[in-house]
Write a protein that holds these residues in place. Sequence first.
Motif, PDB file in Angstrom:
ATOM      1  N   GLU A  21     -31.248 -63.439  22.344  1.00 55.76           N
ATOM      2  CA  GLU A  21     -32.434 -62.900  22.957  1.00 55.76           C
ATOM      3  C   GLU A  21     -32.893 -61.489  22.349  1.00 55.76           C
ATOM      4  OE1 GLU A  21     -33.504 -61.363  27.557  1.00 55.76           O
ATOM      5  OE2 GLU A  21     -31.549 -62.209  27.317  1.00 55.76           O
ATOM      6  N   ASP A  22     -31.961 -60.708  21.740  1.00 51.90           N
ATOM      7  CA  ASP A  22     -32.235 -59.655  20.929  1.00 51.90           C
ATOM      8  C   ASP A  22     -33.139 -59.644  19.966  1.00 51.90           C
ATOM      9  OD1 ASP A  22     -32.170 -56.569  20.584  1.00 51.90           O
ATOM     10  OD2 ASP A  22     -30.764 -57.570  18.793  1.00 51.90           O
ATOM     11  N   LEU A  23     -32.643 -60.830  19.048  1.00 53.48           N
ATOM     12  CA  LEU A  23     -33.021 -61.089  17.679  1.00 53.48           C
ATOM     13  C   LEU A  23     -34.251 -61.903  18.063  1.00 53.48           C
ATOM     14  CD1 LEU A  23     -30.175 -62.162  15.764  1.00 53.48           C
ATOM     15  CD2 LEU A  23     -31.361 -60.119  15.584  1.00 53.48           C
ATOM     16  N   PHE A  24     -34.330 -62.744  18.786  1.00 53.60           N
ATOM     17  CA  PHE A  24     -35.771 -63.784  19.100  1.00 53.60           C
ATOM     18  C   PHE A  24     -36.857 -62.783  19.401  1.00 53.60           C
ATOM     19  CE2 PHE A  24     -33.170 -68.103  19.704  1.00 53.60           C
ATOM     20  CZ  PHE A  24     -33.053 -68.224  18.491  1.00 53.60           C
ATOM     21  N   ILE A  29     -39.001 -66.033  17.072  1.00 52.19           N
ATOM     22  CA  ILE A  29     -37.964 -67.111  16.894  1.00 52.19           C
ATOM     23  C   ILE A  29     -37.960 -67.518  15.460  1.00 52.19           C
ATOM     24  CG2 ILE A  29     -37.776 -69.198  17.653  1.00 52.19           C
ATOM     25  CD1 ILE A  29     -39.061 -68.351  20.257  1.00 52.19           C
ATOM     26  N   GLN A  30     -39.067 -67.666  14.767  1.00 51.67           N
ATOM     27  CA  GLN A  30     -38.872 -68.401  13.462  1.00 51.67           C
ATOM     28  C   GLN A  30     -38.280 -67.534  12.340  1.00 51.67           C
ATOM     29  OE1 GLN A  30     -41.968 -71.335  12.317  1.00 51.67           O
ATOM     30  NE2 GLN A  30     -43.519 -70.283  13.804  1.00 51.67           N
ATOM     31  N   SER A  31     -38.217 -66.251  12.391  1.00 47.83           N
ATOM     32  CA  SER A  31     -37.865 -65.496  11.630  1.00 47.83           C
ATOM     33  C   SER A  31     -36.320 -65.336  11.575  1.00 47.83           C
ATOM     34  CB  SER A  31     -38.536 -64.007  11.465  1.00 47.83           C
ATOM     35  OG  SER A  31     -38.151 -63.187  12.644  1.00 47.83           O
ATOM     36  N   VAL A  32     -35.734 -65.678  12.636  1.00 45.94           N
ATOM     37  CA  VAL A  32     -34.278 -65.601  12.870  1.00 45.94           C
ATOM     38  C   VAL A  32     -33.568 -67.063  12.908  1.00 45.94           C
ATOM     39  CG1 VAL A  32     -32.737 -65.280  14.588  1.00 45.94           C
ATOM     40  CG2 VAL A  32     -34.740 -63.756  14.553  1.00 45.94           C
ATOM     41  N   GLY A  33     -32.776 -66.950  11.699  1.00 45.77           N
ATOM     42  CA  GLY A  33     -31.980 -68.130  11.561  1.00 45.77           C
ATOM     43  C   GLY A  33     -30.442 -68.137  12.253  1.00 45.77           C
ATOM     44  N   VAL A  59     -33.020 -71.777  21.760  1.00 45.71           N
ATOM     45  CA  VAL A  59     -34.320 -71.181  22.262  1.00 45.71           C
ATOM     46  C   VAL A  59     -34.521 -71.493  23.513  1.00 45.71           C
ATOM     47  CG1 VAL A  59     -36.702 -71.165  21.675  1.00 45.71           C
ATOM     48  CG2 VAL A  59     -35.330 -71.146  19.664  1.00 45.71           C
ATOM     49  N   GLU A  60     -34.349 -72.528  24.111  1.00 43.80           N
ATOM     50  CA  GLU A  60     -34.429 -72.801  25.388  1.00 43.80           C
ATOM     51  C   GLU A  60     -33.462 -72.498  26.228  1.00 43.80           C
ATOM     52  OE1 GLU A  60     -35.108 -77.199  26.398  1.00 43.80           O
ATOM     53  OE2 GLU A  60     -34.829 -77.757  24.420  1.00 43.80           O
ATOM     54  N   ALA A  61     -32.189 -72.180  25.928  1.00 44.08           N
ATOM     55  CA  ALA A  61     -31.298 -71.247  26.616  1.00 44.08           C
ATOM     56  C   ALA A  61     -31.842 -69.801  26.804  1.00 44.08           C
ATOM     57  CB  ALA A  61     -30.003 -71.580  26.191  1.00 44.08           C
ATOM     58  N   TRP A 110     -42.840 -65.488  26.626  1.00 51.94           N
ATOM     59  CA  TRP A 110     -43.295 -66.992  26.652  1.00 51.94           C
ATOM     60  C   TRP A 110     -44.549 -67.002  25.864  1.00 51.94           C
ATOM     61  CZ3 TRP A 110     -40.673 -64.228  30.140  1.00 51.94           C
ATOM     62  CH2 TRP A 110     -39.465 -64.481  30.436  1.00 51.94           C
ATOM     63  N   ILE A 111     -45.244 -65.744  25.867  1.00 60.96           N
ATOM     64  CA  ILE A 111     -46.610 -65.884  25.152  1.00 60.96           C
ATOM     65  C   ILE A 111     -46.154 -66.258  23.714  1.00 60.96           C
ATOM     66  CG2 ILE A 111     -48.696 -64.704  24.466  1.00 60.96           C
ATOM     67  CD1 ILE A 111     -48.740 -63.689  27.537  1.00 60.96           C
ATOM     68  N   ASN A 112     -45.283 -65.114  23.345  1.00 59.02           N
ATOM     69  CA  ASN A 112     -44.735 -64.925  21.935  1.00 59.02           C
ATOM     70  C   ASN A 112     -44.145 -66.452  21.483  1.00 59.02           C
ATOM     71  OD1 ASN A 112     -45.533 -62.175  22.197  1.00 59.02           O
ATOM     72  ND2 ASN A 112     -43.344 -61.630  22.356  1.00 59.02           N
ATOM     73  N   GLY A 113     -43.396 -66.757  22.367  1.00 56.28           N
ATOM     74  CA  GLY A 113     -42.579 -68.172  21.785  1.00 56.28           C
ATOM     75  C   GLY A 113     -43.641 -69.317  21.696  1.00 56.28           C
ATOM     76  N   TYR A 114     -44.731 -69.400  22.706  1.00 56.28           N
ATOM     77  CA  TYR A 114     -45.769 -70.254  22.621  1.00 56.28           C
ATOM     78  C   TYR A 114     -46.541 -70.156  21.506  1.00 56.28           C
ATOM     79  CZ  TYR A 114     -49.378 -73.754  23.838  1.00 56.28           C
ATOM     80  OH  TYR A 114     -50.075 -74.698  24.060  1.00 56.28           O
ATOM     81  N   GLY A 115     -46.997 -69.008  21.204  1.00 57.85           N
ATOM     82  CA  GLY A 115     -47.753 -68.568  19.848  1.00 57.85           C
ATOM     83  C   GLY A 115     -46.923 -69.248  18.658  1.00 57.85           C
ATOM     84  N   GLU A 116     -45.782 -68.928  18.687  1.00 62.06           N
ATOM     85  CA  GLU A 116     -44.917 -69.532  17.369  1.00 62.06           C
ATOM     86  C   GLU A 116     -44.496 -70.998  17.408  1.00 62.06           C
ATOM     87  OE1 GLU A 116     -41.628 -67.086  15.594  1.00 62.06           O
ATOM     88  OE2 GLU A 116     -41.617 -66.006  17.495  1.00 62.06           O
ATOM     89  N   LEU A 117     -44.340 -71.451  18.486  1.00 62.86           N
ATOM     90  CA  LEU A 117     -43.733 -72.835  18.390  1.00 62.86           C
ATOM     91  C   LEU A 117     -44.368 -73.951  19.414  1.00 62.86           C
ATOM     92  CD1 LEU A 117     -40.011 -72.137  18.242  1.00 62.86           C
ATOM     93  CD2 LEU A 117     -41.272 -72.542  16.453  1.00 62.86           C
ATOM     94  N   GLY A 118     -45.579 -73.523  20.305  1.00 61.34           N
ATOM     95  CA  GLY A 118     -46.077 -74.123  21.048  1.00 61.34           C
ATOM     96  C   GLY A 118     -46.635 -75.410  20.596  1.00 61.34           C
TER      97      GLY A 118
END
Length: 194
Positions: A21-24, A29-33, A59-61, A110-118
């Motif tokens: 959560e902190d890193l994502f 999301i994409q920049s964190v391995g 990511v889902e969790a 959720w906006i950030n996540g959707y923008g990255e991976l939606g």
Amino acid sequence: RRGGMAVDRETAHTQLLDAAEDLFYRRGIQSVGMDDIRSASGISLKRLYQLYPAKEQLVEAYLERRDGRWRGRLADHVAGHATEPRARLLAVFDWLERWFGEPDFRGCAWINGYGELGAISSAVAGHARAHKAAFQDYLRGLVAAAALPPELADQLYLLAEGAMVTAGIFHATEPAAKAKAAAQTLINATPASP
């Protein structure tokens, strides 16, 4: 022995989700391995993959846990800060302003996540849609309790979402106050439902 393993599993889940959560949220999301999450959590890579065989599952969790906490904090604030139904609608924007002012605020997860991976992850897109639908339903409940027409909920929802995006981009709390002023204008101009 089994009881100890359950605690260890739960502790590992918590540590992984806290780190994810902190890193994502902070870095995207994409920049964190998975290795970044391993380092931040202190959980071995082997254990991490036992609990979350794919990054998408982690990511889902992360999105699920954050959703419950986000919606709970909003509902608690509104319930604790406003007793009159119309005031509850405005309390939503007060809470947004508080959230926007948190030191680690980086927009809506959720906006950030959707923008990255939606576009490539139906799971992330689904979580974003479910979170936004739940927020919209919450506003619909507040509007109904205030005996106002249902379409007002959609208008207030768009004001809140626009404030989230603007606050995330400009790192400012003012969008919440401006959205609240617009919400007040809409509420005052809307006759009660018959």
